[in-house]
Design a protein around this motif. Structure first.
Motif, short mmCIF file in Angstrom:
data_model
loop_
_atom_site.label_atom_id
_atom_site.label_comp_id
_atom_site.label_asym_id
_atom_site.label_seq_id
_atom_site.Cartn_x
_atom_site.Cartn_y
_atom_site.Cartn_z
N VAL A 12 0.75 -1.24 0.01
CA VAL A 12 0.17 0.03 0.06
C VAL A 12 1.01 1.25 0.01
O VAL A 12 1.88 1.22 0.71
CB VAL A 12 -0.90 -0.01 1.13
N LEU A 13 0.59 2.32 -0.84
CA LEU A 13 1.21 3.28 -0.90
C LEU A 13 0.07 4.43 -0.39
O LEU A 13 -0.84 4.64 -0.88
CB LEU A 13 1.61 3.75 -2.18
N VAL A 14 0.54 5.14 0.73
CA VAL A 14 -0.40 6.36 1.01
C VAL A 14 0.09 7.74 0.85
O VAL A 14 1.35 8.02 1.31
CB VAL A 14 -0.64 6.25 2.83
N TRP A 15 -0.54 8.50 -0.01
CA TRP A 15 -0.05 9.62 -0.53
C TRP A 15 -0.44 10.86 0.15
O TRP A 15 -1.72 11.05 0.28
CB TRP A 15 -0.43 9.82 -2.02
N ILE A 16 0.43 11.91 0.58
CA ILE A 16 -0.02 13.11 1.18
C ILE A 16 0.53 14.27 0.31
O ILE A 16 1.45 14.33 -0.10
CB ILE A 16 0.81 13.02 2.56
N HIS A 17 -0.35 14.92 -0.19
CA HIS A 17 -0.38 16.01 -1.02
C HIS A 17 0.28 17.38 -0.42
O HIS A 17 0.39 17.48 0.94
CB HIS A 17 -1.79 16.40 -1.55
N GLY A 18 1.05 18.06 -1.29
CA GLY A 18 1.65 19.46 -0.75
C GLY A 18 0.79 20.32 -0.88
O GLY A 18 -0.29 20.41 -1.10
N GLY A 19 1.44 21.81 -0.69
CA GLY A 19 0.91 22.94 -0.74
C GLY A 19 0.89 23.84 0.43
O GLY A 19 0.41 24.68 0.71
N GLY A 20 2.24 23.87 1.02
CA GLY A 20 2.82 24.57 2.11
C GLY A 20 1.77 24.59 3.45
O GLY A 20 1.84 25.37 4.21
N PHE A 21 1.06 23.45 3.51
CA PHE A 21 0.30 23.13 4.71
C PHE A 21 -0.91 24.28 4.66
O PHE A 21 -1.65 24.28 5.79
CB PHE A 21 1.14 23.21 5.86
N LEU A 22 -1.15 24.82 3.48
CA LEU A 22 -2.33 26.19 3.37
C LEU A 22 -3.15 25.56 2.24
O LEU A 22 -3.96 26.03 2.45
CB LEU A 22 -1.70 27.26 3.16
N ALA A 23 -2.55 24.78 1.27
CA ALA A 23 -3.45 24.53 0.41
C ALA A 23 -2.92 23.05 -0.06
O ALA A 23 -2.48 22.36 0.21
CB ALA A 23 -3.18 25.52 -0.89
N GLY A 24 -3.49 22.92 -1.61
CA GLY A 24 -3.32 21.67 -2.18
C GLY A 24 -4.62 20.76 -2.11
O GLY A 24 -5.68 20.93 -1.39
#
Length: 460
Positions: A108-120
């Protein structure tokens, strides 16, 4: 069919969370927008996440769920990042191979998106896990709270709510992923930019336990925000929005209004690359991330790297010299420096740490800049928005090589190059350097990294 709908015919899974109805195309199944926590609204808005109750009726997982992002951080972003309305922002998507595949159960690959902890947005087409499913991996994309709601250090509010959301999502994976064909004993957590930073934060945390077994950080960093600086930002944000910088003050405003206020205030000031993000000093991050990496997660193999230019790219004549110099400082200090620092922190870890550097220069963006490696790692060069970022003919062989290395890592194999120690001359794999093979081993690619004070960066 809406562009955010999953294609294909209905397919049903009976999981501990309840019955979930997704869509099947060929041998690939998609289950989108599955809530893993109760909606963070009302009294739950600034509270620790609560596990979602079992579905009493079949859940329609045919389209992406609501996103924490209500508006993008910038008018134009490298990655297509749709903002989807709704309250159930703590949701995840599962893209899985056919359960009759003889390779099951799948890692399993669990993906966490980016965005400066403000967006994404986890609904980006660049994060479609179809190539992973093709290659025998279950891909899970996760949504988490952002900005003030996820990382604002407010009195009476648990700190690092965004990280707590991610930990609860990993709990959901442990409890439910077997029903989708996944192996809960072989979970890799991965992310890019702020998502990569979240991976390193979770890896350094004593609270993470055994929720994951491998880790990948793409253009991540040892991202910490001083609590004093974050509180100062909240004071100025409250003044701008006409509310006290408290739970009640911000809670009286919609998430959309608060996010718009954050974006506007950031555009007017230079507060540094991060204004809100993980803070140190609680049960999640009791010590700085670099220190935590030395004592936690040592048994978890780690693959991490950065692009060659990050924020130092740009076609000559488009970005002036001052902007390029600022980009160089951000590139070296915030992103590339994190790679040898993380390796040095894990020098005594029993599991290995492997470094890579992405060097292929986008002919559109003028360099190997932040975010352009994602379609190669996901092997989705035909996804919407790739031509605008990568040009009409991005090298398919490079995607095959990079994606193959990541799939092999998720399947439990060690990378083909030597592990790193954080010392000068560490080995790394270079991807896409002009005139070289798609992937080639090198040494010292991260030497030296100049420790200078960075200025504000744009998040993709």
């Amino acid at each position: 069919m809406h562009s955010l709908d999953a294609p294909g015919e209905p397919v049903t899974v009976h999981a501990p969370a309840g019955t979930v109805v997704g869509r099947r195309t060929g041998r690939i199944r998609r289950f989108l927008g599955i809530p893993f926590a109760e909606a963070p609204i009302g009294a739950r808005r600034f509270a620790a996440p609560v596990p979602r109750g079992r579905f009493t009726e079949p859940f329609d997982a045919s389209r992406h769920g609501a996103t924490s992002q209500t508006v993008p951080l910038f008018e134009t972003t490298t990655i297509p990042e749709p903002s989807l309305p709704g309250d159930d922002v703590l949701n995840l998507g599962v893209v899985a191979p056919d359960p009759d595949d003889d390779r099951a159960p799948f890692p399993v690959l669990v993906w966490i998106h980016g965005g400066g902890f403000l967006a994404g947005s986890p609904a980006s087409p660049w994060y479609d896990g179809r190539a992973f499913a093709r290659d025998g991996v279950v891909c899970v994309t996760v949504g988490y709270r952002l900005g003030v709601d996820g990382f604002g250090p407010l009195d009476g509010v648990p700190t690092n709510l965004g990280l707590r959301d991610l930990l609860l999502a990993l709990d959901w994976v442990q409890e439910n992923i077997a029903a989708f064909g996944g192996d809960p004993g072989r979970v890799t957590v991965a992310g890019q930019s702020a998502g990569g930073g979240a991976v390193l934060a979770l890896l350094s945390s004593p609270a993470a336990g055994r929720r994951f077994h491998r880790a990948v950080s793409l253009s991540g960093g040892l991202f910490e925000v001083g609590e004093g600086a974050a509180r100062d930002f909240l004071v100025r944000l409250g003044d701008r929005l006409g509310v006290p910088p408290t739970r009640a003050g911000f809670g009286g405003l919609t998430v959309d209004r608060v996010q718009r206020g954050v974006h506007l205030l950031r555009s007017e000031r230079s507060d540094g690359p991060l204004v809100l993000g993980p803070v140190v000093g609680d049960d999640i991050l009791p010590v700085p991330i670099a220190d935590g990496l030395a004592v936690h997660g040592g048994g978890v193999p780690l693959l991490l790297g950065a692009t060659g230019d990050e924020f130092d790219g740009g076609t000559p004549g488009i970005r002036d010299a001052a902007a390029r110099a600022a980009g160089t400082r951000v590139t070296d200090t915030l992103f590339r420096a994190a790679c040898p620092r993380a390796a040095a922190s894990r020098r005594d870890a029993p599991a290995g740490t492997w470094l890579y550097s992405f060097e292929w220069p986008s002919p559109v963006l003028g360099g190997a800049v932040h975010c352009v490696d994602i379609p190669f790692f996901f092997d989705v060069l035909d996804a919407p928005g790739t031509a605008q970022a990568l040009g009409a003919r991005p090298p398919a062989q490079l995607a095959t090589s990079m994606h193959g290395d990541l799939v092999a890592f998720v399947h439990g194999r060690s990378p083909a190059w030597e592990s790193a120690t954080g010392r000068p001359g560490d080995p790394a794999r270079e991807y896409g350097r002009p005139g070289a093979a798609p992937a080639a081993d090198t040494t010292g690619v991260f030497d030296p990294v100049v420790p200078v004070v960075s200025e504000a960066a744009e998040e993709c």
